[in-house]
Structure formats: structure tokens, C-alpha cells
Design a protein around this motif. Structure first.
Motif, PDB file in Angstrom:
ATOM      1  N   GLU A   1       4.296   6.299  -4.513  1.00 59.40           N
ATOM      2  CA  GLU A   1       5.639   6.770  -4.663  1.00 59.40           C
ATOM      3  C   GLU A   1       6.586   6.078  -5.412  1.00 59.40           C
ATOM      4  O   GLU A   1       6.954   4.839  -4.965  1.00 59.40           O
TER       5      GLU A   1
ATOM      6  N   SER B   1       1.019  -1.105   0.029  1.00 61.13           N
ATOM      7  CA  SER B   1       0.243   0.138  -0.010  1.00 61.13           C
ATOM      8  C   SER B   1       0.965   1.138   0.126  1.00 61.13           C
ATOM      9  O   SER B   1       2.197   1.366   0.342  1.00 61.13           O
ATOM     10  N   PRO B   2       0.234   2.412  -0.361  1.00 59.70           N
ATOM     11  CA  PRO B   2       1.380   3.377  -0.548  1.00 59.70           C
ATOM     12  C   PRO B   2       1.951   3.906   0.846  1.00 59.70           C
ATOM     13  O   PRO B   2       3.120   4.495   0.863  1.00 59.70           O
ATOM     14  N   GLU B   3       1.229   3.605   1.918  1.00 63.14           N
ATOM     15  CA  GLU B   3       2.084   3.905   3.299  1.00 63.14           C
ATOM     16  C   GLU B   3       2.864   3.099   3.503  1.00 63.14           C
ATOM     17  O   GLU B   3       4.021   3.569   4.572  1.00 63.14           O
ATOM     18  N   LYS B   4       3.273   1.995   2.863  1.00 64.99           N
ATOM     19  CA  LYS B   4       4.325   0.927   2.976  1.00 64.99           C
ATOM     20  C   LYS B   4       5.592   1.600   2.541  1.00 64.99           C
ATOM     21  O   LYS B   4       6.659   0.954   2.855  1.00 64.99           O
ATOM     22  N   GLY B   5       5.490   2.234   1.564  1.00 65.15           N
ATOM     23  CA  GLY B   5       6.901   2.869   0.861  1.00 65.15           C
ATOM     24  C   GLY B   5       6.978   2.981  -0.312  1.00 65.15           C
ATOM     25  O   GLY B   5       5.978   2.737  -1.102  1.00 65.15           O
ATOM     26  N   LYS B   6       8.132   3.223  -1.054  1.00 64.57           N
ATOM     27  CA  LYS B   6       8.375   3.487  -2.366  1.00 64.57           C
ATOM     28  C   LYS B   6       8.282   2.067  -3.219  1.00 64.57           C
ATOM     29  O   LYS B   6       8.499   0.891  -2.731  1.00 64.57           O
TER      30      LYS B   6
END
Length: 331
Positions: A179, A150-155
Motif C-alpha cells: 500500500e 513487507s506489505p503486512e507491516k504497513g504503508k
């Protein structure tokens, strides 16, 4: 209908073992057997098409041959209860354009089990801006998200970022709020990749670790890899805890030299992605997502429209690694 003539790209082998490209007239009666005859409105170019055009026997065994692993069009004849005349459909993968007459032509005839109904929200043109490349990108992203990405996990790292799968992966991931770090060996691609959605761009050399270390600093939550070889090995060593990579290509190398450490110390996962024989229920699920929540708002900007007559020159550009984005063929 059998006497209908149509335009097609034909690759033929001459007596000197050279492969010649010509636009010819063919007859519908020349097409292979199959339950569904489709008049093609749009196709697109892939690396497999380029390999077929130079006689790569791993792609196409017999010549003369019409390549083209992608097609979107309208059903003209059907012996299948699943499709009727006038239906808009997509055909990608399976044996289309490899050893079965393909989509770089105005007609194809294929087995009904290869045919995907056009999902609501997607035009034939948009379907071929995606094509096999976008479908493969969708399979990669689907595997990563199902693994917990998910987006909050990182690039998310995308290798081979200027090719079809790389470009569409970036565009889809951007739409989903991720990202993205793009890997490229093309200095002239920075503006294109930034516009497509990459927030960071790194060189191919930066992802080609030669230190021999079994692990590297954790940087990425997920990886879409289209190249294989040591770049994939480096990416695996750079995953965060619980991260995953989806591998779908081998343009750098089919070899993968790594250790078990990323898997047993960081709980990482490596997914193998196959778009050719993907089961139809998953195939329809991915096309539905591409037609709805995953469809980039700037999808049109990712493709350059060309004619069938332009194809031979563009195949050379793809073979030289000079293409940016997708070539959309209007038939």
C-alpha cells in the motif's frame, strides 16, 4: 568502424557562457577509449542530463559534451572476453554522460566493467523505461525489504513521486503488493499517480512538518525518499517502530536537520542509496529482479517515447519540474 558517423546531442558553451544544445554528426573515432563499443537502441532522460545541459559543473566539467547517463544497445566491438559482438547490454551510472560521452547518441564506448548483460526477461526498451531511475528505485526497495519491510507491516511513503525514481518505486511496490502513499506538489498528477499504483496521495506541505517536535505519529513502515531536506526529516519522524527510509536524492535540499529520537526510540534505520558506483554483483541482482518478479505489468504506460530531436525541449520540462513519468528515447 572508426570512420562511422552517428547522430548525437551536443551541449556546447559559447563566449557568453550560455549552453547551446544541437543535434550533430560525430565520428566513432571521437569517442573515448574503452573495451566495449555499443550501438544504442534506447536511452532515457534523467535530472542529471538536464543539469549537464545547463552547464552544471558538479555534473559535467568540460564542454562540448554529450550527456545521457543511460543506454541500452548491442555490442558492436569488444576487447573484453565478457562481451561479444551482438550481445544486448545495459550501461547506467558510473561516469557515463557526466564526463564521458553519454547515451544521448547512437554510439558509446565504455570500460567493460560498466557494462551489464541484458537479463533474461527484459528487452532493451524495457531496460530504458527503468533506466537509472528504475535501478535506483530497485536499490531503495531492496534495502527496505532486506530490513524486514513487507506489505503486512504497513504503508510505504514515496516522495518526489512524479519523478523517475518515484514513479518506478510506486510501480514496483504495487507489483509487490504494498500500500503506497505518494507525495506530490502537482495537483494535476493525482490521476497519474493513482493509475501508477498509489492508494493515497498527500501534498508536499503535509510532509513538511514545522512544529519542531522530535517525533510524530507513527504512520509509515517504509520510505523511499528522493528529495531530502525537511521532507525526509518529517518522514523519519513518522516511521513505525522498526521502520526504515531509503534516501537517494536531494532535489529539495541536501541538508537533513533531525534528532536521534526516531533511531533510538523506534529502532528506525536510514539507508543511503548510491546507484553510480554500486558494485557489479548487486547491480546484476537488482537488474535480475527488475526483469522478473519486480517488473510491473503496465511498465509501458510509465514512459512517453520521444526522438533525439525532442530531447532539448524535454530537458527544459524536467528542469521546470513539469515532467510526469519517464521519457524513453528511441535512437
Amino acid at each position: 568502424m572508426q570512420n562511422t558517423s552517428f547522430k548525437a546531442l551536443q551541449i556546447s558553451e559559447n563566449t557568453e557562457k550560455q549552453y547551446i544544445r544541437n543535434i550533430i554528426q560525430r565520428q566513432v573515432s571521437d569517442l573515448p577509449s574503452g573495451e566495449v563499443l555499443i550501438k544504442i537502441h534506447y536511452s532515457t532522460l534523467n535530472y542529471k542530463d538536464a543539469l549537464s545541459s545547463i552547464g552544471n559543473k558538479g555534473v559535467t566539467r568540460n564542454y562540448p559534451h554529450t550527456p545521457g547517463i543511460d543506454a541500452a544497445g548491442i555490442v558492436e566491438q569488444s576487447d573484453s572476453p565478457d562481451f561479444k559482438i551482438g550481445d544486448e547490454v545495459i550501461v547506467t551510472s558510473y561516469d557515463l554522460g557526466m564526463n564521458t560521452s553519454g547515451g544521448l547518441a547512437e554510439y558509446i564506448r565504455v570500460p567493460a566493467r560498466w557494462v551489464v548483460p541484458m537479463p533474461a526477461g527484459l528487452s532493451m526498451r524495457e531496460a530504458m523505461i527503468f533506466g537509472t531511475a528504475g535501478f535506483t528505485a530497485g536499490l531503495c526497495i531492496n534495502a527496505l525489504i532486506n530490513n524486514g519491510l513487507s506489505p503486512e507491516k504497513g504503508k510505504v511513503l514515496v516522495t518526489g513521486s512524479t519523478g523517475g525514481v518515484g514513479t518506478l518505486s510506486i510501480a514496483i511496490l504495487k507489483k509487490l503488493g504494498f500500500e503506497i502513499t505518494a507525495v506530490t506538489g502537482k495537483p494535476n498528477a493525482i490521476e497519474f499517480l493513482t493509475k501508477t499504483g498509489a492508494s493515497e496521495i498527500v501534498t508536499r506541505e503535509a510532509l513538511d512538518d514545522q512544529s519542531g517536535r522530535p517525533m510524530l505519529k507513527s504512520i509509515y513502515a517504509g520510505v523511499v525518499d528522493t528529495v531530502g531536506g525537511n521532507i525526509l526529516a518529517t518522514a523519519l519522524k513518522s516511521l513505525n517502530y522498526g521502520g526504515a527510509a531509503a534516501a537517494c536524492g536531494l532535489v529539495a535540499s541536501p541538508e537533513l536537520h533531525t534528532s536521534v529520537f526516531p533511531f533510538i526510540l523506534r529502532g528506525n534505520t536510514l539507508f543511503g542509496i548510491d546507484s553510480a558506483e554500486c558494485p557489479m554483483p548487486l547491480r546484476k541482482e537488482i537488474w535480475h529482479k527488475l526483469a522478473s518478479d519486480w517488473k510491473p505489468s503496465d511498465l509501458e504506460s510509465l514512459a512517453t517515447e520521444i526522438s533525439l530531436e525532442d530531447v532539448p525541449q524535454k530537458l527544459d520540462l524536467i528542469l521546470k519540474g513539469g515532467a510526469l513519468g519517464k521519457f524513453l528515447i528511441k535512437l
